[in-house]
Enzyme design. Structure first.
Site, short mmCIF file in Angstrom:
data_model
loop_
_atom_site.label_atom_id
_atom_site.label_comp_id
_atom_site.label_asym_id
_atom_site.label_seq_id
_atom_site.Cartn_x
_atom_site.Cartn_y
_atom_site.Cartn_z
N HIS A 254 0.87 -1.17 0.00
CA HIS A 254 0.00 0.00 0.00
C HIS A 254 0.91 1.22 0.00
O HIS A 254 1.87 1.27 0.76
CB HIS A 254 -0.89 -0.02 1.25
CG HIS A 254 -2.05 0.93 1.18
ND1 HIS A 254 -1.88 2.28 1.27
CD2 HIS A 254 -3.38 0.73 1.02
CE1 HIS A 254 -3.06 2.87 1.17
NE2 HIS A 254 -3.99 1.95 1.02
N ARG A 274 -6.24 10.71 0.00
CA ARG A 274 -5.98 11.21 -1.34
C ARG A 274 -7.28 11.45 -2.09
O ARG A 274 -7.43 12.41 -2.82
CB ARG A 274 -5.08 10.25 -2.10
CG ARG A 274 -3.61 10.36 -1.68
CD ARG A 274 -2.77 9.25 -2.22
NE ARG A 274 -3.00 8.00 -1.51
CZ ARG A 274 -3.10 6.81 -2.09
NH1 ARG A 274 -2.97 6.70 -3.39
NH2 ARG A 274 -3.32 5.73 -1.36
#
Lengths: 635, 449
Positions: A254, A274
């Site tokens: 990740h 994000r």
């Protein structure tokens, strides 16, 4: 002579996360006596860590969504290495599995018209993830746990015994699967042996069907979002029982884990940061992701900060910010920046939401991230940027199973969830894990029950010698004194896997890792631990270590063979995807004290599913021969 | 950046044990669990500790640090000075298995005693429809990570093993509250909570709320509302009002009646009061009936008597004080009573109710109206919004929306005001407060159609 507890069940489920509990529920609904065996307390499995949601094409938010679109997204995410049939079943059945959870008491966030709300996530064309804020995994595990309890309440009323059909063996670790070879059988599963932490007692389960649902392998790596349970037990148990593992080289890193303080290194920073506007910057203050958009994605991603920023408000007329590229791309980009000397003080990059949203909005949209940084790092994410870097998150590889029945290659053995392979190809999409657990957990439980029915009274039996063997092996670390310290071996393994078989791999480094693994195996054979068998963590780690070592060897050997870069496998010396390699599954099986890897063709997607994609897209992944079966593109 | 800390860690099992002293390295940014792990790796490999996620999400690493129940993974070393001796002991309320690991099976036993979610049988999967606002209250309780710190700290069982059999503890009170507030659950959880799970033994000292790492308002949002509703269902003669009687039930009950029923209710109550003028139930019914007819001044006389006769029971007095304050405020709003004359009584009554309730949320709606009457509009908005989050029944929610709409209109927020008003109208078109309020709002150019 140590006391040995004996139990007889129809189905033994190893692991009590989403897949294990769903499998157990199904086996019990089929009337089977079912044991749930888990390393931790009931309800603590790693599923609780899942944040984003469960992907299911219910079409609640965008009615254009359907299983075909979900299937397409899943195959793209996996770079077309997924077993097509698993991706198909998953996309078709996920909505029913999510709706079912509501009948067990789950409370998902809602749309205005009162249906289950669905959120956007990387790689999903439409809003698709059923969620509860950023704690969806907790909701799922609690719901399944409470469903088990409700079944036990039914059994209490019906049979006068809550544990008449389903019994949970918490804090119990299985160390070996048993088969009927010794009694002249055909190599079918006959049971499992393990120990209970509370008192160190050995437990034997005599059962014709075993479902592996043990999760992942992250604890072989130094920086990981995974909990201590993730030592690849199911992978290793399957191997030792003679089953095969598929494509173990595909490990998902990740892109955003915490990097500071050291004690929390690896803990996940959700993708939603994000999604809600957070941007990645290097030490020069540059938003570097624009430099890392690969050719295959160039059409869909913004080229300027202006366009990227406009996307958050107007997604129809702007392209996505490059921070939202698939996980593998972002992780590699961060890795490159750090290697080029443009990293943050703690060796990551900066994830900045503070300068992008008002403080109030950040606290509202990302409550658990705000608290996580405040409480663990003393960082106020509304005022300063976070430091983040890649963290080992998920293994796409796993036990080779039949898509429809979740059956492994050993009769009586089934696998579901992260410890099974094939479903996610070379890279898993966020949100597809929770739905995977439900869809294949149920199928594994159902198939195990059907398998038991088909056996009738001709059940394999467990011999005393089998049990004695398993016990002797498990007690070995107590045999001597002054031997190797398991904690030290574990730390060395994690460091080595991190350095040599991490995000970016090369032939030379992987070969060094394989040599290093031989040394570690030799050291592991000489472990000695003090104390007795009652809740002794040093002993527990000694028994988990061989599992981590065998899984690490599978990863390294497969990584050495696959000479291309795809999804969760990046070879610096073979930086592009190869259509030839796409057709190849790498299969691990035990070979003496080591691992043998063979090549096997990837099952071919039938034309009706192939036709869901356009030829141009397929041509990026497939060879001309494969494309030849498609009808000519209409002009 | 590292230093050596002095740790005292409990070592032993269920029969015997002692605190063992260690000197151990601490590095920057570490938490208690890191130090325990370092002890395992370097000094005492068999030190038993339970842990999983190390991120405060699984609730496994519960222990007591310097006597305070905590998650070891969320307790930073920087909260202690470098020369402080740090004592780590297992959870006190549960039997020790070894070192820091305790036998928490009590909790799993109790979990099995709470009857499961019971949805309407005819509802098929995929057909569940619930509003976000209605699931949020239960969602707060479903944040629980089952660390059992609340169970450990609860003094009903912490030093009283004998109470364990009849007392489920805070973790399962929020489970019951969660099911009770679930929009589609069909079982009566309130009676169950009192009769089987020992809700009555809790005397709301809020220790559980203080230790909850998820910041769930266990006492305010689960236990107190459950207790108040339990009292309603156990003593309320108006069983015909149905089983799901909310916290401001005395009011909500009459509000939900049709006009004809309020008159019948009034007559029945007066009849009963002739025999026994202090009959609490009859007084309550009468006050409700009068309020439902918009006769707030008359109603306030009845609630005053009700409060005088409320006796010494905490919940009954809090209920009566709350009802009286609310009724007086409605009378002020309606112009039946002057604010200056009533203010002292309103303030004292509200204070009393607040003290007895020991919670911020139960009286938020009343505070909102009080602020509104004094023209403190921003405070009124804040309190009303808080109240709405926790309002369970339609009429109470409608009332608080009306207050919100008025306060917003006063602040010049016409659009928001109109939207609050329209929701209030939808929820409860016959609200007797509306006659007066509507006129006010229209004066301020807020549409109320």
């Amino acid at each position: 002579m140590t006391e040995i507890q004996r139990h007889r069940f129809d189905v033994v489920v190893i692991g009590a996360g989403g897949a294990g509990l769903r499998a157990a529920i199904e086996a019990r609904l089929q009337g089977k006596r079912t044991a749930i065996v888990c390393k931790s307390l009931f309800g603590k499995a790693h599923t609780v860590m899942a944040e984003g949601g469960a992907a299911a094409a219910m079409g609640n938010v965008n009615s254009k969504d359907n299983w075909q679109v979900h299937f397409r997204d899943t195959m793209r995410g996996g770079k077309f290495m997924n077993h097509w049939r698993m991706a198909e079943l998953h996309a078709k059945e996920a909505p029913d599995r999510v709706w079912e959870l509501e009948t067990y008491g789950a409370l998902f966030d809602r749309t205005k018209d009162g249906k289950i709300s669905q959120r956007n996530f990387g790689g999903h064309e439409y809003p698709r993830l059923a969620h509860v804020g950023d704690r969806t995994g907790l909701e799922m595990i609690r719901t399944l746990q409470q469903k088990i309890v409700s079944l036990q309440q039914e059994d209490q009323r019906e049979h006068g015994d809550a544990e008449a059909l389903v019994k949970v063996f918490a804090e119990t670790t299985i160390t070996a699967l048993l088969k009927d070879d010794a009694t002249g059988g055909s190599g079918r599963i006959s049971g499992a042996v393990g120990y209970t932490r509370e008192n160190g007692t050995f437990v034997v389960f005599e059962a014709p069907a075993v479902v592996l649902a043990t999760g992942g392998i992250g604890k072989s790596f130094k920086v990981t979002s995974n909990s201590w349970e993730y030592t690849g037990d199911g992978h290793a148990l399957a191997m030792k029982a003679g089953a095969t593992l598929l494509n173990m080289e595909f490990v998902q890193f990740h892109p955003t884990g915490m990097v500071w303080p050291p004690s929390v290194k690896g803990i996940l920073v959700t993708e939603s940061v994000r999604g809600d506007g957070g941007v990645l910057k290097n030490s020069e203050g540059k938003r570097f992701m624009f430099e890392y958009v690969p050719a295959v994605f160039r059409k869909q991603y913004a080229e300027t900060e202006q366009e990227a920023d406009a996307w958050y408000d107007d997604q129809a007329n702007n392209r996505r910010p490059p921070e939202l590229l698939p996980r593998d791309e972002v992780a590699r980009a961060i890795n490159s920046e750090v290697k080029a000397g443009r990293g943050s003080p703690a060796g990551g990059v900066f994830l900045d939401i503070a300068s992008r949203l008002p403080a109030e909005a950040i606290r509202k949209k990302l409550p658990s991230m705000y608290h996580q940084f405040k409480e663990l790092a003393d960082v106020d994410i509304t005022a300063e940027p976070m430091e983040v870097g890649p963290t080992c998150h998920y293994v796409m590889g796993g036990v080779e199973v039949d898509p429809d029945t979740a059956a492994a290659t050993v009769p009586g053995l089934f696998a579901a969830g992260e410890c099974s392979g094939g479903m996610h190809g070379s890279n898993r999409l966020g949100g597809n894990s929770l739905s995977d657990l439900l869809v294949f957990g149920r199928r594994a439980g159902l198939s195990a029950a059907e398998y038991v029915d088909a056996l009738g009274s001709a059940r394999p039996t467990v011999t005393d010698a089998d049990v004695e063997d398993a016990r002797t092996q498990a007690e070995a670390p107590f045999a001597g004194t002054g031997g190797e310290n398991p904690y030290a071996i574990h730390a060395d393994l994690q460091q080595m896997m991190h350095d040599l078989v991490g995000i970016i791999r090369t032939k030379d480094e992987v070969e060094r890792a394989l040599a290093g693994l031989e040394e570690l195996k030799a050291r592991a054979a000489k472990i000695s631990v003090p104390g007795d068998k009652v809740f002794n963590p040093g002993w527990h780690l000694s028994l988990d270590l061989p599992n981590m070592l065998i899984v690490s060897e599978c990863i390294a050997r497969s990584a050495l063979i696959r000479e291309e870069s795809r999804g969760g496998h990046t070879r610096d010396d073979y930086p592009t995807m190869s259509p030839e390699w796409r057709k190849v599954n790498l299969v691990c099986r035990p070979d003496g004290a080591g691992v043998e890897v063979t090549q096997q063709p990837l099952p071919v997607m039938p034309p009706e599913l192939l036709s869901l994609f356009d030829r141009e897209e397929l041509s990026k992944y497939m060879t001309d021969d494969e494309l030849a079966i498609l009808p000519e593109e209409k002009a | 950046m590292s230093y050596n800390a002095r740790f005292r860690v409990w070592r032993g099992d269920d029969t015997d044990g002692e605190l063992e002293d260690f000197s151990v390295e601490v590095k920057e940014g570490e938490v208690i669990l890191d130090i325990i792990h370092r002890l395992q790796a370097t000094q005492t490999p068999d030190l038993a500790v339970r842990w999983n996620c190390k991120a405060g999400k699984c609730g496994s690493c519960s222990a007591e640090v310097n006597g305070r129940p905590r998650l070891m993974c969320m307790t930073r070393m920087s909260t202690y000075t470098e020369d402080e001796v740090i004592t780590v002991t297992p959870l006190r309320a549960f039997p020790v298995i070894k070192d820091l690991v305790t036998d928490v099976s009590f909790n799993y036993q109790k979990a099995r005693e709470v009857p499961a979610f019971a949805p309407p049988a005819e509802l098929a999967p995929g057909e569940y429809r619930m509003q976000q606002i209605d699931v949020e209250r239960s969602q707060e309780f479903r944040k629980c990570i089952e660390c059992f710190l609340c169970q450990d700290t609860c003094h009903v069982v912490r030093d009283h093993e004998e109470n364990k059999e009849s007392f489920a503890g805070p973790r399962f009170f929020i489970r019951l509250a969660e099911l009770d507030m679930h929009p589609l659950d069909t079982k009566d959880r309130k009676r169950e909570a009192q009769a089987t799970h020992g809700l009555g033994m809790c005397n709301i000292t809020k220790c559980c709320t203080e230790v909850c790492p998820e910041h769930i308002k266990i006492t305010d949002n689960a236990i107190i509302p459950m207790k108040e509703r339990v009292v309603d269902t156990q003593y309320d003669p108006l069983v015909w009002l149905g089983s799901k009687i909310p916290r401001r039930s005395a009011m909500a009950a009459s509000k939900s009646l049709a006009a004809g029923d309020t008159e019948t209710a009034e007559a029945r109550a007066r009849e009963r009061l002739r025999d026994k003028p202090s009959d609490a139930a009859a007084l309550r019914t009468l006050a409700e009936a009068l309020r439902a007819q918009g006769r707030f001044g008359d109603a306030s006389k009845v609630t005053r008597t009700q409060l005088e006769h409320a006796g010494r029971g905490r919940v009954a007095r809090m209920e009566a004080a709350s009802a009286h304050a609310w009724t007086l405020l409605c009378a002020v709003e309606d112009g039946e009573v002057e604010l200056e004359k009533a203010e002292d009584e309103i303030a004292t009554t509200l204070q009393l109710a607040q003290r007895l309730a020991s919670t911020g949320t139960v009286l938020a709606g009343t505070h909102a109206l009080h602020n509104l009457m004094h023209g403190r509009l921003a405070e009124a908005v804040e309190h009303a919004r808080e109240a709405i989050i926790w309002d369970r029944d339609r009429s109470t929610r409608a009332d608080d929306l009306v207050t919100l709409a008025e306060a917003l209109a006063g602040l010049g927020e016409s659009d928001e005001s109109a939207s609050a008003m329209s929701e209030a109208l939808q929820l409860w078109p016959d609200n007797p407060r509306l006659t007066g309020v509507r006129a006010n709002l229209e004066d301020m150019n807020v549409p109320t159609a």
